[in-house]
Design a protein around this motif. Structure first.
Motif, mmCIF file in Angstrom:
data_model
loop_
_atom_site.group_PDB
_atom_site.id
_atom_site.type_symbol
_atom_site.label_atom_id
_atom_site.label_comp_id
_atom_site.label_asym_id
_atom_site.label_seq_id
_atom_site.Cartn_x
_atom_site.Cartn_y
_atom_site.Cartn_z
ATOM 1 N N PRO A 61 0.808 -1.282 -0.100
ATOM 2 C CA PRO A 61 -0.078 0.047 -0.128
ATOM 3 C C PRO A 61 0.883 1.322 0.183
ATOM 4 N N VAL A 62 0.563 2.397 -0.652
ATOM 5 C CA VAL A 62 1.083 3.665 -0.909
ATOM 6 C C VAL A 62 0.297 4.777 0.070
ATOM 7 N N VAL A 63 0.978 5.393 0.906
ATOM 8 C CA VAL A 63 0.313 6.455 1.486
ATOM 9 C C VAL A 63 0.968 7.842 1.010
ATOM 10 N N ASP A 64 0.476 8.827 0.655
ATOM 11 C CA ASP A 64 0.841 9.941 0.347
ATOM 12 C C ASP A 64 0.739 10.913 1.632
ATOM 13 N N LEU A 65 1.875 11.165 2.203
ATOM 14 C CA LEU A 65 1.859 11.718 3.587
ATOM 15 C C LEU A 65 1.440 13.323 3.139
ATOM 16 N N ARG A 66 1.892 13.768 2.224
ATOM 17 C CA ARG A 66 1.411 15.085 1.772
ATOM 18 C C ARG A 66 -0.169 15.535 1.832
ATOM 19 N N ILE A 67 -0.771 14.433 1.462
ATOM 20 C CA ILE A 67 -2.196 14.648 1.254
ATOM 21 C C ILE A 67 -2.806 14.486 2.662
ATOM 22 N N VAL A 92 4.950 -0.913 3.587
ATOM 23 C CA VAL A 92 4.257 0.068 3.154
ATOM 24 C C VAL A 92 4.981 1.190 2.533
ATOM 25 N N GLY A 93 4.468 1.847 1.639
ATOM 26 C CA GLY A 93 5.345 2.958 0.929
ATOM 27 C C GLY A 93 4.464 4.435 1.409
ATOM 28 N N ILE A 94 5.488 5.435 1.484
ATOM 29 C CA ILE A 94 5.007 6.639 1.873
ATOM 30 C C ILE A 94 5.517 7.476 0.782
ATOM 31 N N VAL A 95 4.654 8.386 0.408
ATOM 32 C CA VAL A 95 4.974 9.293 -0.640
ATOM 33 C C VAL A 95 5.457 10.897 -0.116
ATOM 34 N N VAL A 96 6.571 11.297 -0.334
ATOM 35 C CA VAL A 96 7.118 12.445 0.318
ATOM 36 C C VAL A 96 7.759 13.446 -0.863
ATOM 37 N N ASP A 97 8.019 14.536 -0.618
ATOM 38 C CA ASP A 97 8.530 15.573 -1.543
ATOM 39 C C ASP A 97 9.908 15.308 -2.012
ATOM 40 N N SER A 98 10.713 15.114 -1.098
ATOM 41 C CA SER A 98 12.306 14.619 -1.128
ATOM 42 C C SER A 98 12.875 14.154 0.258
ATOM 43 N N VAL A 99 13.933 13.295 -0.042
ATOM 44 C CA VAL A 99 14.559 12.644 0.751
ATOM 45 C C VAL A 99 15.769 13.747 1.092
ATOM 46 N N SER A 100 15.933 13.834 2.363
ATOM 47 C CA SER A 100 17.093 15.025 2.659
ATOM 48 C C SER A 100 18.351 14.263 3.140
#
Length: 163
Positions: A61-67, A92-100
């Motif tokens: 499953p993929v969750v967009d943390l931004r939303i 589980v996958g999490i969607v983020v803007d960038s990895v720092s």
């Protein structure tokens, strides 16, 4: 956060951004970092659940943390990042803007989470830390992903609800 939760030692976190905010998760839960691939939608799922992807035979499953946290503007392109996490023997996958970066923190570098002022419920926070020139929010990703709110895992036995 107490020193018992670290065993009194330094711990590593993977930091990432959502909008203009900096977050981090325990690096021991990170399985891999990958680019965005279109997920297969799940009927009647909330907007922040983008669907599932097939990751070497595992349905993830993929969750967009931004939303989920209402932070930033969700864009899906070649720069979109998915952090694949291992949580309670599930992936589980999490969607983020960038990895720092990978950051190292000791217990005394972490402050308790406030009850207000961040984009989401403080029960999903391990704490806050000042790193270089910005504040990093330490996410209790285990608590968030297994919450009833996301409903990705069954509370009783930690199996995916899609069974």
């Amino acid at each position: 956060m107490t020193s018992e939760s670290f065993g009194g030692q330094e711990k590593e976190f993977l930091s990432f951004t959502l909008g203009d905010e900096h977050y981090a998760v325990d690096i021991m839960q990170v399985q891999e970092i990958r680019g965005w691939e279109k997920a297969t939608k799940i009927a009647n799922a909330p907007d922040f659940i983008k669907g599932v992807i097939n990751l070497r035979g595992d349905i993830v499953p993929v969750v967009d943390l931004r939303i989920k946290f209402n932070v930033g503007k969700p864009v899906y392109n070649e720069f979109t990042i998915v952090i694949v996490l291992q949580i309670r023997q599930r992936v589980v996958g999490i969607v983020v803007d960038s990895v720092s970066d990978v950051i190292r923190l000791t217990p005394d570098m972490i402050r308790p989470a406030p009850e207000f002022g961040v984009a989401f419920d403080s029960r999903y926070l391990k704490g806050l830390s000042n790193v270089e020139d910005h504040m990093v929010i330490l996410v209790d990703i285990d608590e968030l992903i297994t919450s009833k709110e996301l409903a990705l895992f069954d509370q009783a036995d930690n199996k995916s609800i899609d069974h």
